[in-house]
Design a protein around this motif. Sequence first.
Motif, PDB file in Angstrom:
ATOM      1  N   VAL A  33      13.773  26.828   3.631  1.00 48.96           N
ATOM      2  CA  VAL A  33      14.073  25.419   3.402  1.00 48.96           C
ATOM      3  C   VAL A  33      13.470  24.583   4.506  1.00 48.96           C
ATOM      4  CG1 VAL A  33      15.910  23.776   3.002  1.00 48.96           C
ATOM      5  CG2 VAL A  33      16.284  26.158   2.451  1.00 48.96           C
ATOM      6  N   GLY A  34      12.782  23.523   4.140  1.00 49.94           N
ATOM      7  CA  GLY A  34      12.204  22.612   5.113  1.00 49.94           C
ATOM      8  C   GLY A  34      12.962  21.297   5.056  1.00 49.94           C
ATOM      9  N   THR A  35      13.500  20.881   6.179  1.00 52.66           N
ATOM     10  CA  THR A  35      14.291  19.653   6.205  1.00 52.66           C
ATOM     11  C   THR A  35      13.765  18.731   7.294  1.00 52.66           C
ATOM     12  OG1 THR A  35      15.859  20.409   7.844  1.00 52.66           O
ATOM     13  CG2 THR A  35      16.330  20.975   5.567  1.00 52.66           C
ATOM     14  N   LYS A  36      14.564  17.717   7.595  1.00 53.39           N
ATOM     15  CA  LYS A  36      14.178  16.783   8.648  1.00 53.39           C
ATOM     16  C   LYS A  36      14.228  17.457  10.010  1.00 53.39           C
ATOM     17  CE  LYS A  36      14.823  11.870   8.473  1.00 53.39           C
ATOM     18  NZ  LYS A  36      15.681  10.790   8.062  1.00 53.39           N
ATOM     19  N   ASP A  37      14.980  18.486  10.092  1.00 57.75           N
ATOM     20  CA  ASP A  37      15.140  19.234  11.323  1.00 57.75           C
ATOM     21  C   ASP A  37      13.885  20.062  11.580  1.00 57.75           C
ATOM     22  OD1 ASP A  37      17.722  21.604  12.343  1.00 57.75           O
ATOM     23  OD2 ASP A  37      16.373  20.298  13.477  1.00 57.75           O
ATOM     24  N   GLY A  89       9.869  26.464  16.239  1.00 57.83           N
ATOM     25  CA  GLY A  89       8.494  26.350  16.726  1.00 57.83           C
ATOM     26  C   GLY A  89       7.888  24.999  16.418  1.00 57.83           C
ATOM     27  N   HIS A  90       8.291  24.404  15.314  1.00 54.89           N
ATOM     28  CA  HIS A  90       7.724  23.097  14.987  1.00 54.89           C
ATOM     29  C   HIS A  90       8.402  22.010  15.788  1.00 54.89           C
ATOM     30  CE1 HIS A  90       4.875  23.804  11.827  1.00 54.89           C
ATOM     31  NE2 HIS A  90       5.699  24.613  11.206  1.00 54.89           N
ATOM     32  N   ARG A  91       7.718  20.852  15.903  1.00 55.33           N
ATOM     33  CA  ARG A  91       8.311  19.745  16.643  1.00 55.33           C
ATOM     34  C   ARG A  91       8.535  18.523  15.775  1.00 55.33           C
ATOM     35  NH1 ARG A  91       4.125  19.921  20.980  1.00 55.33           N
ATOM     36  NH2 ARG A  91       4.313  22.045  21.718  1.00 55.33           N
ATOM     37  N   GLY A  92       8.307  18.659  14.488  1.00 53.10           N
ATOM     38  CA  GLY A  92       8.507  17.505  13.614  1.00 53.10           C
ATOM     39  C   GLY A  92       9.143  17.974  12.324  1.00 53.10           C
ATOM     40  N   GLU A  93       9.360  17.040  11.407  1.00 52.58           N
ATOM     41  CA  GLU A  93       9.989  17.400  10.141  1.00 52.58           C
ATOM     42  C   GLU A  93       9.110  18.368   9.374  1.00 52.58           C
ATOM     43  OE1 GLU A  93      11.713  12.887   9.715  1.00 52.58           O
ATOM     44  OE2 GLU A  93      10.306  13.662   8.231  1.00 52.58           O
ATOM     45  N   SER A 112       4.160  20.721   8.901  1.00 53.25           N
ATOM     46  CA  SER A 112       5.098  19.782   9.502  1.00 53.25           C
ATOM     47  C   SER A 112       4.430  18.482   9.900  1.00 53.25           C
ATOM     48  CB  SER A 112       5.728  20.472  10.715  1.00 53.25           C
ATOM     49  OG  SER A 112       6.111  19.546  11.656  1.00 53.25           O
ATOM     50  N   THR A 113       5.265  17.466  10.221  1.00 59.88           N
ATOM     51  CA  THR A 113       4.709  16.169  10.595  1.00 59.88           C
ATOM     52  C   THR A 113       4.080  16.185  11.981  1.00 59.88           C
ATOM     53  OG1 THR A 113       6.887  15.563  11.412  1.00 59.88           O
ATOM     54  CG2 THR A 113       6.286  14.770   9.231  1.00 59.88           C
TER      55      THR A 113
END
Lengths: 257, 400
Positions: free
Chosen positions: B161-165, B184-188, B206-207
Amino acid sequence: MSRKRAMIADTFCLTKRRRSAADAVTGDSHEGAADIRSSLQKLMTLFSRKLFNDSLPPVVLKHQLYSLHSDKTSVDKQLNELRASGELLMFQLGFDSEAFALVFAEDYRAKVLQGEAGRETLETVEKFLDKMIPGCSDLSFNKEKMLKEFLFTDSEITRLVKSGVLTVRDVGSRWLSIPNSGKFIKYFIKGRKAVLGMVKKSRYGEILKTELEGRRTTSHVKFQMKSHVHDIVGAELVECIQTTSGTLLRYVDGNDN
Amino acid sequence: MLSFLNARQSGLDDPVRLRRAESTRRVLSLELNHNRDVARVHGNGINTLDIEVIDGRYMLSGGSDGVIVIYDLENNSKKLQYSCKTVCTVGRSSRHVHKFSVETVQWYPHDTGMFVSSSFDKTMKVWDTETLKPAEEFQFDGNVYCHHMSPVARKHSLIAVGTKDPKVQLCDLKSGSRIHILQGHRGEILSVRWSPRYEHILATASTDSRVRVWDVRRASGSLFTLDQHNGDKSKASSEAVNTAHNGRANGLCFTADGLHLLTTGTDDRMRLWNSATGENTLVNYGKVVNESRKGLKFTVSRDCSPEFVFVPCGTSVAVYGLHSGELITMLRGHYNNVDCCEFHPDYQELYSGGKDCNILAWVPVLRQPDIEDEETNSKRGGTQAAVNPAFEDAWSSDEG
């Protein structure tokens, strides 16, 4: 509508392929690179030397080539081959992360040395050109790389920046650049904006390519009209539509320029 | 075409070759057909479409009004003119309907008894198709942009699941737990996709302009990050080092064999990557207009000889050759922005949905019979073979 010419995949054009396969195989790779080289030379003739008092080598932007050749991937591949062989140099211009300038290596070398003649930075620049140009095809140089691999000192790097061959990118790294190219970039951006404005203001936001090339250039447009047209077509800032009266350029909404 | 059939019959060619050639020919002749349309149910834009894998018969669609509709794509009527009817819907009147727009729907990969939908109301619901009631509901802290279940998984039943987090959450269908997260990601996270080749490989976009590929069995971070310059640090400005795109990365799609990964970004570029090494294959598709603030849903054809990518571009769907990068055609027909498209692999049809609340079916144009044959058929009544009057003679007879 049922008689519209359908798109046919390559697999169905077997007979045509077999006949031309024999003669295509031998001359194909040479033909490809020569093709790009001739297009590059053609575009470089559009570059006006007088404007810069002959201090700049002829510069072509990479996306101007896309307007001449339809297959962008093969254009990229051939450009990389030319860069690897040391014939062509690529520079990152500041205004757009995708806009790359291409200069032939001999032209670049001649102009830089011509510009440096009589200055005290001449030897450093010569040393830089001899070491950097044939070997690596990087666009920017890291400080450690310059100090260790190429054995330049700090003061030499400062001299190179002063002479315009390197420009600041970030703390500890420099872009490779063309000396005196600031004026070129300024005129280029101004001219591109003016030409795009011309297309936008036309009736329905579209204009025939031949008509645009024939229009009188305003004072904002310093380069040749043809070179600007190649630029906006290649960068896909206008849509290119084939009509019975020739190529039509239609302004695309949502451009920042 | 006849040469292909002959070659297959005599054994000169692999049977797959005929199928591929014919699929390619059909994809190249995709067109809007007045014989086929999809019932219009949504009152607001359509965000996502999914065709089930097993039969290719039922299609799910999720809309901006929170409504989920199931269509039957199969043409059981004997007529040529067919409108895909709705089988059932989770409408606004249902007690369990999503409160805000549904962003992603996906059928359970192994049968049509279950489907999962995720929405901007910060929930992901696992529905029972029979009763249309959610069997399980997962709550999240931010808007859920996308989710995906692995189509080939046998050993696990995780939903990514990919969310705003910035943390990618893995929810387990069997136990209902959601303790596994990927950091690991730093954006949504705008898009997640499982690989169709290996059941443990996951790609996320991710953003923060990065696309990461993970192996969920590993305890430490991602396997690698896709780098558009292939490690050539000199090409980019220093902030753009190790990024897949110069803007937000918002679309992901694996090719059918799982060997390549396509990503799209808001820098108006689409890139093709080797999914094993993470190398940018540098295929140049030109400007692929992308203004989506959420994930972009695009698809790749299957079983064709040069594969095709179908990308929603503004109000039309652009068709590109996968490895050549050339723009084959633009499929125009929608009245407003296209948000999603889905390819039906068995019939080589494309379904696209957009903000104009329509789902359009792009159907391959069959070979039209010649006008001469049609006339003679109608005169004699169809059962006899259509013979051009020029070849008729007075002395031969049809019997014997």
